[in-house]
Design a protein around this motif. Structure first.
Motif, mmCIF file in Angstrom:
data_model
loop_
_atom_site.group_PDB
_atom_site.id
_atom_site.type_symbol
_atom_site.label_atom_id
_atom_site.label_comp_id
_atom_site.label_asym_id
_atom_site.label_seq_id
_atom_site.Cartn_x
_atom_site.Cartn_y
_atom_site.Cartn_z
ATOM 1 N N GLU A 183 0.842 -1.200 0.000
ATOM 2 C CA GLU A 183 0.000 0.000 0.000
ATOM 3 C C GLU A 183 0.880 1.254 0.000
ATOM 4 O OE1 GLU A 183 -2.719 2.172 3.354
ATOM 5 O OE2 GLU A 183 -2.887 -0.004 3.163
ATOM 6 N N VAL A 184 0.660 2.142 -0.993
ATOM 7 C CA VAL A 184 1.406 3.399 -1.098
ATOM 8 C C VAL A 184 0.403 4.548 -1.145
ATOM 9 C CG1 VAL A 184 3.109 4.711 -2.410
ATOM 10 C CG2 VAL A 184 3.194 2.214 -2.427
ATOM 11 N N ASN A 185 0.664 5.599 -0.367
ATOM 12 C CA ASN A 185 -0.262 6.726 -0.297
ATOM 13 C C ASN A 185 0.382 7.967 -0.902
ATOM 14 O OD1 ASN A 185 -1.796 9.073 0.955
ATOM 15 N ND2 ASN A 185 -2.955 7.345 1.766
ATOM 16 N N TYR A 186 -0.287 8.559 -1.920
ATOM 17 C CA TYR A 186 0.193 9.788 -2.560
ATOM 18 C C TYR A 186 -0.763 10.925 -2.225
ATOM 19 C CZ TYR A 186 2.897 6.541 -5.491
ATOM 20 O OH TYR A 186 3.738 5.558 -5.938
ATOM 21 N N GLU A 187 -0.248 12.013 -1.666
ATOM 22 C CA GLU A 187 -1.097 13.162 -1.364
ATOM 23 C C GLU A 187 -1.385 13.941 -2.642
ATOM 24 O OE1 GLU A 187 -1.181 17.185 1.436
ATOM 25 O OE2 GLU A 187 0.266 15.573 1.832
ATOM 26 N N ILE A 188 -2.652 14.354 -2.826
ATOM 27 C CA ILE A 188 -3.038 15.162 -3.980
ATOM 28 C C ILE A 188 -2.734 16.619 -3.659
ATOM 29 C CG2 ILE A 188 -4.977 15.925 -5.397
ATOM 30 C CD1 ILE A 188 -6.272 13.214 -4.927
ATOM 31 N N ARG A 194 0.837 14.815 -11.754
ATOM 32 C CA ARG A 194 1.079 13.512 -12.372
ATOM 33 C C ARG A 194 1.889 12.643 -11.430
ATOM 34 N NH1 ARG A 194 2.189 14.536 -18.868
ATOM 35 N NH2 ARG A 194 0.187 15.546 -19.292
ATOM 36 N N ILE A 195 1.371 11.459 -11.168
ATOM 37 C CA ILE A 195 2.022 10.521 -10.267
ATOM 38 C C ILE A 195 2.467 9.308 -11.061
ATOM 39 C CG2 ILE A 195 1.711 9.083 -8.210
ATOM 40 C CD1 ILE A 195 -0.567 11.042 -7.410
ATOM 41 N N GLU A 196 3.760 9.035 -11.054
ATOM 42 C CA GLU A 196 4.294 7.881 -11.774
ATOM 43 C C GLU A 196 4.347 6.683 -10.831
ATOM 44 O OE1 GLU A 196 4.760 7.909 -14.908
ATOM 45 O OE2 GLU A 196 4.655 10.089 -15.262
ATOM 46 N N THR A 197 3.720 5.580 -11.237
ATOM 47 C CA THR A 197 3.713 4.369 -10.420
ATOM 48 C C THR A 197 4.272 3.202 -11.225
ATOM 49 O OG1 THR A 197 1.545 3.511 -11.070
ATOM 50 C CG2 THR A 197 1.573 5.235 -9.395
ATOM 51 N N SER A 198 4.458 2.083 -10.562
ATOM 52 C CA SER A 198 4.978 0.891 -11.244
ATOM 53 C C SER A 198 3.994 0.340 -12.267
ATOM 54 C CB SER A 198 5.307 -0.190 -10.212
ATOM 55 O OG SER A 198 4.140 -0.543 -9.479
ATOM 56 N N ALA A 199 2.696 0.674 -12.133
ATOM 57 C CA ALA A 199 1.673 0.162 -13.053
ATOM 58 C C ALA A 199 1.272 1.179 -14.110
ATOM 59 C CB ALA A 199 0.435 -0.258 -12.264
ATOM 60 N N ALA A 228 -10.422 11.140 1.188
ATOM 61 C CA ALA A 228 -10.559 12.574 1.448
ATOM 62 C C ALA A 228 -10.780 12.791 2.935
ATOM 63 C CB ALA A 228 -11.728 13.155 0.647
ATOM 64 N N MET A 229 -10.178 13.855 3.471
ATOM 65 C CA MET A 229 -10.244 14.134 4.907
ATOM 66 C C MET A 229 -10.712 15.558 5.167
ATOM 67 S SD MET A 229 -6.684 12.255 5.210
ATOM 68 C CE MET A 229 -6.742 12.261 3.419
ATOM 69 N N ASP A 230 -11.353 15.767 6.332
ATOM 70 C CA ASP A 230 -11.744 17.118 6.710
ATOM 71 C C ASP A 230 -10.592 17.789 7.445
ATOM 72 O OD1 ASP A 230 -11.662 16.033 9.228
ATOM 73 O OD2 ASP A 230 -13.801 16.247 9.644
ATOM 74 N N ALA A 309 -6.846 15.526 0.276
ATOM 75 C CA ALA A 309 -7.186 14.263 -0.399
ATOM 76 C C ALA A 309 -5.904 13.533 -0.771
ATOM 77 C CB ALA A 309 -8.024 14.533 -1.644
ATOM 78 N N SER A 310 -6.017 12.224 -0.905
ATOM 79 C CA SER A 310 -4.855 11.425 -1.294
ATOM 80 C C SER A 310 -5.299 10.224 -2.112
ATOM 81 C CB SER A 310 -4.078 10.961 -0.054
ATOM 82 O OG SER A 310 -4.900 10.169 0.769
ATOM 83 N N ILE A 311 -4.349 9.646 -2.810
ATOM 84 C CA ILE A 311 -4.598 8.471 -3.643
ATOM 85 C C ILE A 311 -3.915 7.271 -3.000
ATOM 86 C CG2 ILE A 311 -4.150 7.376 -5.882
ATOM 87 C CD1 ILE A 311 -4.300 10.167 -7.126
ATOM 88 N N LEU A 312 -4.689 6.249 -2.727
ATOM 89 C CA LEU A 312 -4.156 5.009 -2.184
ATOM 90 C C LEU A 312 -3.876 4.080 -3.361
ATOM 91 C CD1 LEU A 312 -3.667 3.779 0.680
ATOM 92 C CD2 LEU A 312 -5.812 2.581 0.373
ATOM 93 N N PHE A 313 -2.640 3.644 -3.487
ATOM 94 C CA PHE A 313 -2.236 2.811 -4.624
ATOM 95 C C PHE A 313 -1.626 1.518 -4.102
ATOM 96 C CE2 PHE A 313 1.315 1.587 -7.500
ATOM 97 C CZ PHE A 313 0.567 1.199 -8.579
ATOM 98 N N TRP A 314 -2.075 0.383 -4.646
ATOM 99 C CA TRP A 314 -1.516 -0.907 -4.282
ATOM 100 C C TRP A 314 -0.464 -1.299 -5.313
ATOM 101 C CZ3 TRP A 314 -6.848 -0.020 -3.848
ATOM 102 C CH2 TRP A 314 -7.277 0.105 -2.530
ATOM 103 N N ASP A 315 0.778 -1.153 -4.920
ATOM 104 C CA ASP A 315 1.907 -1.330 -5.838
ATOM 105 C C ASP A 315 2.082 -2.811 -6.169
ATOM 106 O OD1 ASP A 315 4.300 -1.335 -7.203
ATOM 107 O OD2 ASP A 315 5.176 0.239 -5.966
#
Length: 411
Positions: A183-188, A194-199, A228-230, A309-315
């Motif tokens: 699990e990798v978390n990228y903040e928006i 643009r977020i570069e990931t392994s996929a 997304a968070m308050d 907000a952030s993007i949760l990515f499963w590497d």
């Protein structure tokens, strides 16, 4: 699917039907205009603003914050009752079957556990191990045994272990081990990020007004989740999710140019209405668009606007080992083992003759195998139903625990 797209698509279908049945020149011009409207809509898909999810937000006012499962994996919830591990006594071997419902696991994990489709995609490679066996006579076998994994279909799986000469079992501890994507978390941070990931690449298209829209490659759809968070850091409840196909702008512009040129040719009479329908109908256009899909717009709507907000990515290039541990008694409120323990016996089948009898807590026969079928009446101490060669129907027996006999009560 947005309201605008539904309207455009409905118009296309109606126009296409009239245009295929001796349509006029004007009918085909209208069809081309509708096709152009659709292409313009797709061209500007990354600019469209959601305006029709306020009613959905209102329905979540009483649960604005998502309650994340921060504790150990909740086995009793995710492994639904009604799918218990089954212990069958077939002498000289005992079969232990660990059974789970793959579909329900996928559904419940999607809403309550961060490993979603990743869990279900890796379940085939899971390793099951028996950690400890608790026998009905009070003894314990504290020795780890690997379970042979036998998946029987895409929906249901049975893992079967054969234990030679085992006494009746009250329950057993077991573990399920599998490898899941990291699990990798990228903040928006901004639109256009643009977020570069392994996929592949993730591009942020929109991130305000209560929703986030990103653009990503199709195969990544199950590897990405938006959070997304308050202002207090609480996770906001998701109202809905949306997925749309995305296309290269140059491909859409070329289709638009071709459609506009056909309109001119039709107006000049240099192409017939029939030819227009055959080559540029909505059906043809949708088929062509299907082959041009470049990526996806993924949109997640929240109960309110957010602070962060952030993007949760499963590497999928990095794996972590995940182990779930449980006891077989947790899965079912009314277990055969409870009945057997009260009677100090269990139904068993003789492997050679395939007949049924009763064994004691020490694993030895106390009622020799002589029945074609033998079933216990759960909830009623000592009551059994049996069928023999001479019987034409099931006969009720009660088990005399003190004298270790089955006594016929009624037919």
């Amino acid at each position: 699917m947005s309201k605008i797209f539904k309207i455009v698509f409905t118009i296309l279908l109606i126009t296409n039907n009239s245009c295929s049945n001796g349509q006029s020149k004007q009918d085909c011009q209208d069809m081309l205009d509708d096709n152009l409207a659709l292409l313009e809509y797709l061209l500007n898909n990354d600019k469209n603003v959601a305006t029709d999810f306020k009613e959905m937000q209102a329905a979540f006012n009483d649960q604005p914050y998502k309650k994340e499962n921060k504790t150990k994996f909740d086995e009793s919830y995710h492994f639904r009752r009604g799918y218990p591990p089954i212990t069958e006594y077939i002498y000289p071997n005992t079969y232990i079957k660990l059974k789970f419902d793959r579909f329900n696991i996928a559904y419940t994990l999607d809403s309550d556990y961060p490993f979603t489709m990743d869990f279900i995609n890796n379940i085939d490679q899971a390793i099951f191990k028996l950690k400890k066996i608790y026998f009905m006579d009070g003894t314990i076998q504290d020795q780890e045994i690997k379970v042979i994994d036998k998946i029987v279909s895409a929906e249901f799986g049975d893992q079967t272990l054969i234990l030679p000469g085992t006494k009746p079992i009250k329950s057993f501890d077991y573990s399920m081990e599998t490898h899941l994507n990291k699990e990798v978390n990228y903040e928006i941070t901004q639109v256009g990020q643009r977020i570069e990931t392994s996929a592949g690449r993730i591009e942020v298209i929109h991130c305000s007004d209560g929703y986030v829209r990103i653009k990503t490659a199709g195969p990544m759809r199950h590897l990405v989740k938006i959070l997304a968070m308050d202002e207090k850091g609480r996770l906001l409840t998701t109202v809905s999710n949306e997925q749309r196909s995305a296309y290269k702008k140059e491909d859409l512009r070329m289709l638009i140019a071709n459609m506009e040129q056909v309109k001119v040719l039709l107006d000049k009479g240099e192409i017939t209405a029939t030819e227009v329908h055959q080559q540029f109908s909505s059906k043809k256009l949708n088929a062509e668009l299907a082959g041009l899909t470049d990526s996806l717009f993924l949109t997640q709507y929240f109960v309110a606007d957010f602070k962060k907000a952030s993007i949760l990515f499963w590497d999928n290039a990095k794996e972590v080992k995940q182990v779930y541990e449980r006891n077989s008694a947790d899965q079912s409120p009314s277990r055969p083992e409870d009945f057997y323990e009260a009677c100090s016996c269990a139904i068993a089948q003789d492997k050679k003759s395939e007949l049924y009898g009763l064994i004691g807590l020490d694993g030895n026969w106390i009622i020799e195998p002589r029945f074609l079928e033998l079933k216990a009446q759960w909830g009623t101490n000592g009551l059994f139903w049996a069928l023999t060669d001479a019987d034409e129907k099931w006969i009720e027996y009660v088990f005399d625990k003190e004298n270790k006999k089955l006594i016929k009560t009624r037919e």
